[in-house]
Design an enzyme around this catalytic site. Structure first.
Site, PDB file in Angstrom:
ATOM      1  N   GLN A   1     -10.318  -2.796  -3.302  1.00 49.51           N
ATOM      2  CA  GLN A   1     -11.539  -2.134  -2.851  1.00 49.51           C
ATOM      3  C   GLN A   1     -12.685  -2.400  -3.808  1.00 49.51           C
ATOM      4  O   GLN A   1     -13.821  -2.667  -3.397  1.00 49.51           O
ATOM      5  CB  GLN A   1     -11.302  -0.627  -2.736  1.00 49.51           C
ATOM      6  CG  GLN A   1     -12.546   0.167  -2.349  1.00 49.51           C
ATOM      7  CD  GLN A   1     -13.023  -0.138  -0.951  1.00 49.51           C
ATOM      8  OE1 GLN A   1     -12.269  -0.039   0.007  1.00 49.51           O
ATOM      9  NE2 GLN A   1     -14.282  -0.542  -0.815  1.00 49.51           N
TER      10      GLN A   1
ATOM     11  N   ARG B   1     -14.512  -6.497   2.442  1.00 49.38           N
ATOM     12  CA  ARG B   1     -13.085  -6.468   2.129  1.00 49.38           C
ATOM     13  C   ARG B   1     -12.433  -7.800   2.514  1.00 49.38           C
ATOM     14  O   ARG B   1     -11.570  -8.310   1.794  1.00 49.38           O
ATOM     15  CB  ARG B   1     -12.387  -5.316   2.854  1.00 49.38           C
ATOM     16  CG  ARG B   1     -12.754  -3.914   2.385  1.00 49.38           C
ATOM     17  CD  ARG B   1     -12.291  -3.617   0.970  1.00 49.38           C
ATOM     18  NE  ARG B   1     -10.863  -3.760   0.797  1.00 49.38           N
ATOM     19  CZ  ARG B   1      -9.942  -2.815   1.080  1.00 49.38           C
ATOM     20  NH1 ARG B   1     -10.335  -1.644   1.570  1.00 49.38           N
ATOM     21  NH2 ARG B   1      -8.662  -3.031   0.869  1.00 49.38           N
TER      22      ARG B   1
ATOM     23  N   ARG C   1       0.882  -1.174   0.000  1.00 46.71           N
ATOM     24  CA  ARG C   1       0.000   0.000   0.000  1.00 46.71           C
ATOM     25  C   ARG C   1       0.916   1.220   0.000  1.00 46.71           C
ATOM     26  O   ARG C   1       1.652   1.460   0.965  1.00 46.71           O
ATOM     27  CB  ARG C   1      -0.915  -0.013   1.232  1.00 46.71           C
ATOM     28  CG  ARG C   1      -1.916   1.146   1.311  1.00 46.71           C
ATOM     29  CD  ARG C   1      -2.789   0.975   2.543  1.00 46.71           C
ATOM     30  NE  ARG C   1      -3.669   2.093   2.778  1.00 46.71           N
ATOM     31  CZ  ARG C   1      -4.925   2.176   2.348  1.00 46.71           C
ATOM     32  NH1 ARG C   1      -5.441   1.193   1.627  1.00 46.71           N
ATOM     33  NH2 ARG C   1      -5.667   3.229   2.623  1.00 46.71           N
TER      34      ARG C   1
ATOM     35  N   ASP D   1     -16.523   9.059  -2.244  1.00 49.53           N
ATOM     36  CA  ASP D   1     -15.302   8.794  -1.481  1.00 49.53           C
ATOM     37  C   ASP D   1     -14.898  10.102  -0.830  1.00 49.53           C
ATOM     38  O   ASP D   1     -15.400  11.184  -1.185  1.00 49.53           O
ATOM     39  CB  ASP D   1     -14.199   8.277  -2.415  1.00 49.53           C
ATOM     40  CG  ASP D   1     -12.990   7.719  -1.670  1.00 49.53           C
ATOM     41  OD1 ASP D   1     -13.060   7.557  -0.438  1.00 49.53           O
ATOM     42  OD2 ASP D   1     -11.970   7.458  -2.324  1.00 49.53           O
TER      43      ASP D   1
ATOM     44  N   HIS E   1      -7.171   1.272  -6.978  1.00 49.17           N
ATOM     45  CA  HIS E   1      -7.474   0.571  -5.726  1.00 49.17           C
ATOM     46  C   HIS E   1      -8.298  -0.676  -6.067  1.00 49.17           C
ATOM     47  O   HIS E   1      -9.467  -0.784  -5.690  1.00 49.17           O
ATOM     48  CB  HIS E   1      -8.239   1.504  -4.803  1.00 49.17           C
ATOM     49  CG  HIS E   1      -8.222   1.099  -3.353  1.00 49.17           C
ATOM     50  ND1 HIS E   1      -7.646  -0.081  -2.900  1.00 49.17           N
ATOM     51  CD2 HIS E   1      -8.729   1.709  -2.238  1.00 49.17           C
ATOM     52  CE1 HIS E   1      -7.785  -0.159  -1.587  1.00 49.17           C
ATOM     53  NE2 HIS E   1      -8.433   0.909  -1.173  1.00 49.17           N
TER      54      HIS E   1
ATOM     55  N   CYS F   1     -16.214   3.871   0.445  1.00 48.26           N
ATOM     56  CA  CYS F   1     -15.162   2.947   0.872  1.00 48.26           C
ATOM     57  C   CYS F   1     -14.550   3.318   2.216  1.00 48.26           C
ATOM     58  O   CYS F   1     -13.732   2.553   2.735  1.00 48.26           O
ATOM     59  CB  CYS F   1     -14.101   2.804  -0.210  1.00 48.26           C
ATOM     60  SG  CYS F   1     -13.150   4.292  -0.565  1.00 48.26           S
TER      61      CYS F   1
END
Length: 313
Positions: free
Chosen positions: A142, A297, A112, A230, A139, A269
């Site tokens: 996600q 997730r 990440r 987001d 991403h 998210c």
């Protein structure tokens, strides 16, 4: 003997439409099979027994960190965590050397980070699969969880109308990529100057998806089956105040949801900034699926891991 090329998951297209569909089906079954079990109990088959996942963080995390750790526990394996501040990455060790060292010690690597070039370099030098846990460009993990949430709410992906509000960021880029691969449509309401990467949009359109970029939030919301947003300002962005001012008309509120389908669901998210990208009324409403999305997730990561390690096709 020549070693097989590892299955990296840096973007959704690394897997492709058929593999993503297989991940979703696998995740749905695995989630159902765990009903009523303690969260730390392993799955019956413990598919990744004796496997170790290395989690490398150059950006802070809650859901990515916990979900990958829990995914490995439930699959019968284990994980270990490295952060740049407490590892040699923080003292200048190269990504290439880190990749080669970790490949001798773990079975899979999740990174990440910010700069997407770093994860590409990690993948070039690793002899085990590398998974994109987030970069400034995309991403993908996600989005697999988001697609799982959409499907388990009874919505078919082909022909789906998804509306996005706010920043043309890495999450939107992966949503658009998914639309091209899985044949759904995206209407993104974003302020001028914050549009998604034109190359990402163009590729999805070439693959048959209808991608509409607009500055009219109500136009984007009209008839949508899924409404997504987001956080407006990502970690470390320097133009926060200017960006927030530009984003104000793109808040998802009751008026937005009224334009969507009556059975539309709301996704975010997380982390959410209530009163900025979404109103409290929508966030806490019966249409909100944000905490199902967060839980998913775990189930999505499990299927991604199995695909990367050649146990799901």
């Amino acid at each position: 003997m020549t070693q097989p090329h590892p299955r990296h998951f840096l973007a959704l297209e690394d897997a492709g439409a058929d593999a993503i569909a297989a991940m979703l089906a696998d995740a749905i079954d695995r989630k159902a099979d765990r009903a009523g079990k303690p969260k730390g109990a392993p799955d019956v088959e413990a598919s990744l027994s004796d496997h170790v996942l290395g989690l490398v963080f150059e950006k802070s995390s809650t859901r990515t960190r916990v979900s990958f750790d829990m995914a490995m526990r439930q699959l019968g394996g284990s994980s270990l965590t490295l952060e740049s501040a407490s590892s040699q990455l923080g003292r200048g060790e190269s990504i290439a050397d880190t990749a080669r060292v970790l490949s001798r010690m773990v079975d899979c690597i999740m990174l990440r980070t910010g700069d997407h070039a770093k994860i590409e370099e990690m993948a070039r030098h690793a002899s085990v699969p590398v998974i994109n846990g987030l970069t400034d460009l995309s991403h993908p993990c996600q989005i697999v969880a988001d697609l799982l949430t959409i499907v388990e709410n009874g919505k078919q992906l082909p022909g789906l109308e998804l509306a996005w509000f706010g920043d043309g960021n890495n999450v939107l880029a992966s949503v658009i990529e998914a639309a091209g691969l899985l044949s759904f449509n995206v209407r993104a309401a974003v302020p001028k100057g914050f549009e998604p990467d034109p190359a990402v949009v163009a590729l999805a359109r070439e693959r048959g998806a209808t991608i509409t970029i607009t500055q009219d939030p109500l136009e984007a919301a009209e008839g949508a089956a899924v409404v997504m947003t987001d956080t407006w300002v990502s970690m470390g962005q320097s133009d926060a105040d200017e960006k927030r001012r530009a984003m104000v008309p793109f808040t998802v509120d009751a008026r937005t949801m009224e334009r969507a389908q009556a059975e539309a669901i709301f996704l975010h998210c997380l982390p959410a900034h209530i009163g900025e990208e979404v109103s409290e009324q929508v966030f806490e409403s019966g249409q909100s699926r944000v905490f199902d999305q967060a839980e998913n997730r775990i189930h999505a990561q499990k299927s991604i891991l199995l695909w990367c390690l050649g146990l799901l096709n």
